[in-house]
Write a protein that holds these residues in place. Structure first.
Motif, mmCIF file in Angstrom:
data_model
loop_
_atom_site.group_PDB
_atom_site.id
_atom_site.type_symbol
_atom_site.label_atom_id
_atom_site.label_comp_id
_atom_site.label_asym_id
_atom_site.label_seq_id
_atom_site.Cartn_x
_atom_site.Cartn_y
_atom_site.Cartn_z
ATOM 1 N N GLY A 1 0.745 -1.182 0.153
ATOM 2 C CA GLY A 1 0.007 -0.141 0.097
ATOM 3 C C GLY A 1 0.830 1.396 0.010
ATOM 4 N N GLN A 2 2.163 1.193 0.394
ATOM 5 C CA GLN A 2 2.959 2.307 0.760
ATOM 6 C C GLN A 2 3.258 2.797 -0.742
ATOM 7 O OE1 GLN A 2 5.050 1.309 4.479
ATOM 8 N NE2 GLN A 2 3.946 3.067 5.364
ATOM 9 N N ALA A 3 3.955 1.626 -1.170
ATOM 10 C CA ALA A 3 4.430 2.057 -2.693
ATOM 11 C C ALA A 3 3.415 2.621 -3.588
ATOM 12 C CB ALA A 3 5.053 0.820 -3.496
ATOM 13 N N ALA A 4 2.232 1.911 -3.520
ATOM 14 C CA ALA A 4 1.029 2.349 -4.353
ATOM 15 C C ALA A 4 0.827 3.694 -4.079
ATOM 16 C CB ALA A 4 -0.252 1.455 -4.064
ATOM 17 N N ALA A 5 0.888 4.208 -2.630
ATOM 18 C CA ALA A 5 0.779 5.628 -2.388
ATOM 19 C C ALA A 5 1.712 6.600 -3.085
ATOM 20 C CB ALA A 5 0.586 5.867 -1.006
ATOM 21 N N MET A 6 2.914 6.171 -2.959
ATOM 22 C CA MET A 6 4.284 6.927 -3.521
ATOM 23 C C MET A 6 3.924 6.938 -5.027
ATOM 24 S SD MET A 6 7.205 7.754 -2.970
ATOM 25 C CE MET A 6 8.106 7.050 -1.743
ATOM 26 N N LYS A 7 3.447 6.065 -5.555
ATOM 27 C CA LYS A 7 3.311 6.061 -7.252
ATOM 28 C C LYS A 7 2.133 7.253 -7.525
ATOM 29 C CE LYS A 7 2.694 4.887 -11.419
ATOM 30 N NZ LYS A 7 3.484 5.582 -12.690
ATOM 31 N N LEU A 8 1.025 7.065 -6.828
ATOM 32 C CA LEU A 8 -0.212 8.158 -6.907
ATOM 33 C C LEU A 8 0.319 9.337 -6.508
ATOM 34 C CD1 LEU A 8 -3.392 6.527 -5.393
ATOM 35 C CD2 LEU A 8 -2.713 6.599 -7.949
ATOM 36 N N ALA A 9 1.458 9.630 -5.481
ATOM 37 C CA ALA A 9 1.692 11.163 -5.294
ATOM 38 C C ALA A 9 2.912 11.512 -6.430
ATOM 39 C CB ALA A 9 2.524 10.898 -4.073
ATOM 40 N N MET A 10 3.563 10.422 -6.860
ATOM 41 C CA MET A 10 4.434 10.921 -8.233
ATOM 42 C C MET A 10 3.328 11.170 -9.357
ATOM 43 S SD MET A 10 7.538 10.711 -7.210
ATOM 44 C CE MET A 10 8.691 9.653 -6.406
ATOM 45 N N ASN A 11 2.291 10.685 -9.732
ATOM 46 C CA ASN A 11 1.453 10.670 -10.775
ATOM 47 C C ASN A 11 0.769 12.051 -10.675
ATOM 48 O OD1 ASN A 11 2.352 8.397 -12.019
ATOM 49 N ND2 ASN A 11 0.565 7.871 -12.636
ATOM 50 N N GLN A 12 0.444 12.457 -9.390
ATOM 51 C CA GLN A 12 -0.024 13.758 -9.013
ATOM 52 C C GLN A 12 0.788 14.657 -9.568
ATOM 53 O OE1 GLN A 12 -1.400 17.323 -7.521
ATOM 54 N NE2 GLN A 12 0.485 16.115 -6.512
ATOM 55 N N LEU A 13 2.100 14.771 -9.204
ATOM 56 C CA LEU A 13 3.109 15.647 -9.557
ATOM 57 C C LEU A 13 3.098 15.673 -11.061
ATOM 58 C CD1 LEU A 13 6.007 15.288 -7.084
ATOM 59 C CD2 LEU A 13 4.588 17.448 -7.460
ATOM 60 N N ILE A 14 2.977 14.746 -11.810
ATOM 61 C CA ILE A 14 3.115 14.568 -13.127
ATOM 62 C C ILE A 14 1.785 15.716 -13.786
ATOM 63 C CG2 ILE A 14 2.507 13.250 -15.243
ATOM 64 C CD1 ILE A 14 3.833 11.102 -14.096
ATOM 65 N N ALA A 15 0.787 15.553 -13.124
ATOM 66 C CA ALA A 15 -0.462 16.367 -13.586
ATOM 67 C C ALA A 15 -0.222 17.875 -13.087
ATOM 68 C CB ALA A 15 -1.826 15.680 -13.097
ATOM 69 N N ALA A 16 0.347 17.892 -11.906
ATOM 70 C CA ALA A 16 0.451 19.514 -11.576
ATOM 71 C C ALA A 16 1.380 20.341 -12.348
ATOM 72 C CB ALA A 16 0.889 19.378 -9.996
ATOM 73 N N LEU A 17 2.580 19.529 -12.605
ATOM 74 C CA LEU A 17 3.582 20.147 -13.238
ATOM 75 C C LEU A 17 3.218 20.431 -14.728
ATOM 76 C CD1 LEU A 17 6.745 18.013 -12.035
ATOM 77 C CD2 LEU A 17 6.214 20.521 -11.545
ATOM 78 N N THR A 18 2.592 19.571 -15.102
ATOM 79 C CA THR A 18 2.160 19.701 -16.488
ATOM 80 C C THR A 18 1.136 20.950 -16.698
ATOM 81 O OG1 THR A 18 2.771 17.250 -17.021
ATOM 82 C CG2 THR A 18 1.370 18.664 -18.825
ATOM 83 N N VAL A 19 0.255 20.721 -15.881
ATOM 84 C CA VAL A 19 -0.970 21.740 -15.783
ATOM 85 C C VAL A 19 -0.393 23.353 -15.724
ATOM 86 C CG1 VAL A 19 -2.792 22.832 -14.532
ATOM 87 C CG2 VAL A 19 -2.686 20.395 -15.263
ATOM 88 N N GLY A 20 0.585 23.295 -14.832
ATOM 89 C CA GLY A 20 1.247 24.700 -14.284
ATOM 90 C C GLY A 20 2.129 25.083 -15.491
ATOM 91 N N PHE A 21 2.736 24.270 -16.180
ATOM 92 C CA PHE A 21 3.706 24.751 -17.458
ATOM 93 C C PHE A 21 2.883 25.100 -18.323
ATOM 94 C CE2 PHE A 21 6.371 23.555 -21.249
ATOM 95 C CZ PHE A 21 7.183 24.545 -20.819
ATOM 96 N N ALA A 22 1.844 24.133 -18.750
ATOM 97 C CA ALA A 22 0.853 24.668 -19.888
ATOM 98 C C ALA A 22 0.187 25.863 -19.717
ATOM 99 C CB ALA A 22 -0.122 23.518 -20.203
ATOM 100 N N GLN A 23 -0.233 26.205 -18.573
ATOM 101 C CA GLN A 23 -1.001 27.590 -18.177
ATOM 102 C C GLN A 23 0.119 28.784 -18.333
ATOM 103 O OE1 GLN A 23 -3.160 27.701 -14.449
ATOM 104 N NE2 GLN A 23 -4.765 28.762 -15.802
ATOM 105 N N SER A 24 1.361 28.572 -17.884
ATOM 106 C CA SER A 24 2.187 29.670 -18.081
ATOM 107 C C SER A 24 2.780 29.956 -19.363
ATOM 108 C CB SER A 24 3.593 29.196 -17.070
ATOM 109 O OG SER A 24 3.216 29.379 -15.735
ATOM 110 N N LEU A 25 3.069 28.495 -20.210
ATOM 111 C CA LEU A 25 3.452 28.812 -21.543
ATOM 112 C C LEU A 25 2.425 29.548 -22.247
ATOM 113 C CD1 LEU A 25 5.664 28.084 -23.742
ATOM 114 C CD2 LEU A 25 4.521 25.803 -23.959
ATOM 115 N N GLY A 26 0.957 29.194 -22.056
ATOM 116 C CA GLY A 26 -0.100 29.777 -22.908
ATOM 117 C C GLY A 26 -0.089 31.102 -22.671
ATOM 118 N N LEU A 27 0.269 31.666 -21.396
ATOM 119 C CA LEU A 27 0.133 33.136 -21.229
ATOM 120 C C LEU A 27 1.348 33.843 -22.058
ATOM 121 C CD1 LEU A 27 -0.711 35.894 -19.989
ATOM 122 C CD2 LEU A 27 1.002 35.323 -17.970
ATOM 123 N N ILE A 28 2.580 33.049 -22.022
ATOM 124 C CA ILE A 28 3.774 33.740 -22.671
ATOM 125 C C ILE A 28 3.516 33.864 -24.240
ATOM 126 C CG2 ILE A 28 6.029 32.863 -23.745
ATOM 127 C CD1 ILE A 28 6.215 34.174 -20.610
#
Length: 295
Positions: free
Chosen positions: A162-189
């Motif tokens: 269960g703890q590695a499963a939690a680690m994986k979900l935490a990592m994939n949440q970061l994938i989404a967060a980083l990609t959403v944040g970069f896409a928004q900033s790049l859009g403004l640029i």
């Protein structure tokens, strides 16, 4: 080791090839005939019969899409009675509770269980440079360590099931967060006509930079999200799981809700099977690759 690989999706096929390269005896099964034929044409031993797949093996490696698919295959009549004495390695992204439930059922069937979700995609699987996050007993971990080191540049025992499963979900949440944040900033640029390379130069020199920004930049500039190593629809599934787990732990789920809304907009626009970076189009609708300024 004799390894049975169940699931020949995007990750299953390169994982099978990598294990063969490392000297393991691999037999692969998949529900769809087309993927079996593809694997066979690439030199992998395949079978369409589950009983045949799991009868003479030491390790069953699951590269299936979700907990429902895993349960329907692993606890089918053809498989469950033959689990005794084997080791089940579960590589898919599922919730901690789902993994613990699987572990209980596997162990009741007389087999060992280790969750081994990974960070990385097709190129990393082919080169053996995945990051492998293991959850389970130290004994089972060490029994499978040589096999797992053939797949990953880093193989880490995170903790219990269960703890590695939690680690994986935490990592994939970061994938989404980083990609959403970069896409928004790049859009403004781009909307303001600022040179993209000027923006990237300053970003690369800052503490805000993440290598994934450059990995996805060309896709944004060309509006081309084909050849997906990680489709948008899979990220939607994972963020949905993250939201459920976070809220059940008492966390505020509003950020995950907002992210899911964006991802779902991308899927509704027809990008579900494309690379997850296609969420850029949901955040920045209306940009045209030929007339876009500031590129």
């Amino acid at each position: 080791m004799k390894v049975t690989l169940l699931g020949l999706g995007l990750m299953g096929l390169p994982v099978a090839h990598r294990l063969i390269q490392r000297g393991h005896e691999v037999k692969a099964w998949n529900r769809s005939e087309s993927r079996l034929q593809m694997a066979q044409s690439e030199g992998i031993t395949v079978t369409g019969n589950l009983t045949d797949a799991v009868s003479d093996t030491e390790v069953i490696l699951l590269t299936l899409s979700d907990a429902e698919a895993i349960g329907s295959v692993l606890f089918s009549d053809e498989v469950v009675s033959r689990l005794g004495g084997k080791t089940v390695l579960q590589m898919g992204t599922i919730s901690p509770d789902q993994s613990r439930e699987l572990a209980d059922r596997v162990q009741q069937s007389g087999a060992d269980y280790l969750e081994v979700p990974v960070l990385g995609s097709i190129p990393e699987a082919m080169s053996g440079e995945l990051i492998v996050m293991a959850g389970g007993s130290e004994e089972v971990y060490h029994h499978c360590l040589l096999l797992l080191r053939g797949l990953g540049k880093e193989v880490d025992l995170v903790g219990g099931v269960g703890q590695a499963a939690a680690m994986k979900l935490a990592m994939n949440q970061l994938i989404a967060a980083l990609t959403v944040g970069f896409a928004q900033s790049l859009g403004l640029i781009r909307a303001e006509g600022v040179e993209v390379e000027h923006f990237m130069k300053l970003l690369r020199e800052s503490a805000l930079y993440a290598p994934t920004f450059d990995k996805k930049l060309q896709k944004y500039l060309e509006h081309d999200y084909s050849k997906a190593n990680f489709p948008l629809k899979h990220l939607i599934k994972d963020i949905g799981l993250f939201k459920q787990v976070a809220e059940s732990s008492g966390m505020n789920g509003e950020v995950a809700d907002a992210t899911l809304s964006i991802l779902n907009s991308g899927q509704q626009a027809g990008y579900g099977d494309e690379d997850y970076s296609a969420l850029y189009e949901a955040i920045n609708p209306g940009f045209d690759a030929e007339t876009d300024i500031g590129c």
